[in-house]
Motif scaffolding. Structure first.
Motif, mmCIF file in Angstrom:
data_model
loop_
_atom_site.group_PDB
_atom_site.id
_atom_site.type_symbol
_atom_site.label_atom_id
_atom_site.label_comp_id
_atom_site.label_asym_id
_atom_site.label_seq_id
_atom_site.Cartn_x
_atom_site.Cartn_y
_atom_site.Cartn_z
ATOM 1 N N GLY A 31 0.816 -1.214 0.000
ATOM 2 C CA GLY A 31 0.000 0.000 0.000
ATOM 3 C C GLY A 31 0.846 1.259 0.000
ATOM 4 N N PHE A 32 0.395 2.266 -0.763
ATOM 5 C CA PHE A 32 1.082 3.551 -0.813
ATOM 6 C C PHE A 32 0.130 4.648 -0.347
ATOM 7 N N TYR A 33 0.681 5.592 0.428
ATOM 8 C CA TYR A 33 -0.119 6.631 1.059
ATOM 9 C C TYR A 33 0.501 8.003 0.820
ATOM 10 N N ILE A 48 3.769 23.429 0.579
ATOM 11 C CA ILE A 48 3.188 22.175 1.044
ATOM 12 C C ILE A 48 3.514 21.115 -0.001
ATOM 13 N N ILE A 49 4.353 20.146 0.355
ATOM 14 C CA ILE A 49 4.851 19.143 -0.587
ATOM 15 C C ILE A 49 4.218 17.784 -0.280
ATOM 16 N N PRO A 50 3.588 17.141 -1.283
ATOM 17 C CA PRO A 50 3.011 15.808 -1.058
ATOM 18 C C PRO A 50 4.064 14.707 -1.192
ATOM 19 N N LEU A 51 4.108 13.807 -0.217
ATOM 20 C CA LEU A 51 5.011 12.668 -0.254
ATOM 21 C C LEU A 51 4.206 11.396 -0.506
ATOM 22 N N PHE A 75 11.203 12.869 -7.472
ATOM 23 C CA PHE A 75 10.002 13.616 -7.841
ATOM 24 C C PHE A 75 9.383 12.899 -9.036
ATOM 25 N N ARG A 76 8.168 12.383 -8.849
ATOM 26 C CA ARG A 76 7.552 11.565 -9.884
ATOM 27 C C ARG A 76 6.215 12.143 -10.335
ATOM 28 N N SER A 77 5.820 11.729 -11.543
ATOM 29 C CA SER A 77 4.553 12.195 -12.109
ATOM 30 C C SER A 77 3.746 11.016 -12.618
ATOM 31 N N TYR A 78 2.429 11.191 -12.629
ATOM 32 C CA TYR A 78 1.575 10.247 -13.357
ATOM 33 C C TYR A 78 0.359 11.009 -13.850
ATOM 34 N N ASN A 79 -0.264 10.479 -14.895
ATOM 35 C CA ASN A 79 -1.440 11.122 -15.469
ATOM 36 C C ASN A 79 -2.707 10.537 -14.850
ATOM 37 N N VAL A 92 6.522 13.449 -4.257
ATOM 38 C CA VAL A 92 7.850 12.915 -3.969
ATOM 39 C C VAL A 92 7.698 11.436 -3.595
ATOM 40 N N PHE A 93 8.244 10.550 -4.419
ATOM 41 C CA PHE A 93 8.227 9.120 -4.137
ATOM 42 C C PHE A 93 9.356 8.836 -3.144
#
Length: 209
Positions: A31-33, A48-51, A75-79, A92-93
């Motif tokens: 699981g990823f949160y 405010i940075i999302p991890l 630092f990762r991206s997805y559509n 941020v992964f």
């Protein structure tokens, strides 16, 4: 080979946790949160940075709000498909994370290094106050044929320099991740407040291939 690929996308973030864990997705039973961290700027403002964090790295059932943490990763991206359009989602992964003692100050509270390729013609512009800006979109390779698409913004003489870059150009950048609020018009009567994330470039290097 894998370690070499990880070298082209390096992030270090340190700040105060300002949210609880929010479930994101599951990969092969892992699981990823998402967790939001407030990172101070040199000015009185903050980002405010999302991890994106695996449940195998930290106890995601705990509430860490108010705690200082330090995390490193990429630092990762997805559509994400949204309203018949694809929306670029950035976070941020996290590969390593630790909870710090009260008063801890990191030497790199908001650091990012990217080595990638320009995948969109840079857009040079000036703000109403005359500040020069260039918007860049960088494709950063990762294993298994995937890439992350990272919006970057450069300033001043770096912006003038970046204006001349061509699609496919090889670029290295150093900077920080910043968050920026904007308003999205949903309908004639409805406006929604959203947050965009981008890399604010402090140094860049164009590599002649």
């Amino acid at each position: 080979m894998t370690d070499k690929v990880f070298d082209n996308n390096q992030v270090n973030i340190s700040g105060k946790v300002v949210s609880e864990f929010r479930y994101s997705h599951d990969v092969f039973g892992e699981g990823f949160y998402l967790l939001d961290v407030e990172v101070n700027r040199l000015s009185d403002s903050y980002d405010i940075i999302p991890l994106m964090i695996s449940e195998r790295l930290i106890d995601v059932s705990k509430d860490y709000r108010g705690e200082i943490i330090e995390a490193s990763g990429q630092f990762r991206s997805y559509n994400r498909h949204e309203e018949s359009k694809n929306k670029l989602v950035l976070s941020v992964f996290v590969r390593e994370i630790r909870v710090c003692e009260e008063g801890y100050e990191s030497s790199k509270p908001n650091f990012i290094y990217l080595d990638g390729y320009i995948c969109k013609t840079p857009v040079y512009r000036k703000t109403p106050l005359g500040r020069e800006i260039a918007d860049l979109l960088l494709a950063v390779n990762r294993p298994y044929g995937k890439s992350d698409y990272i919006p970057c913004i450069s300033w001043g003489r770096n912006a003038r320099y970046a204006e001349k870059f061509e699609v496919g150009g090889h670029l290295r950048i150093w900077g920080r991740i910043q968050s920026r609020e904007y308003q999205k018009k949903i309908s004639e009567t409805e406006v929604e407040k959203r947050v965009a994330y981008e890399v604010s470039v402090s140094k860049l290097e164009y590599l002649e291939e």
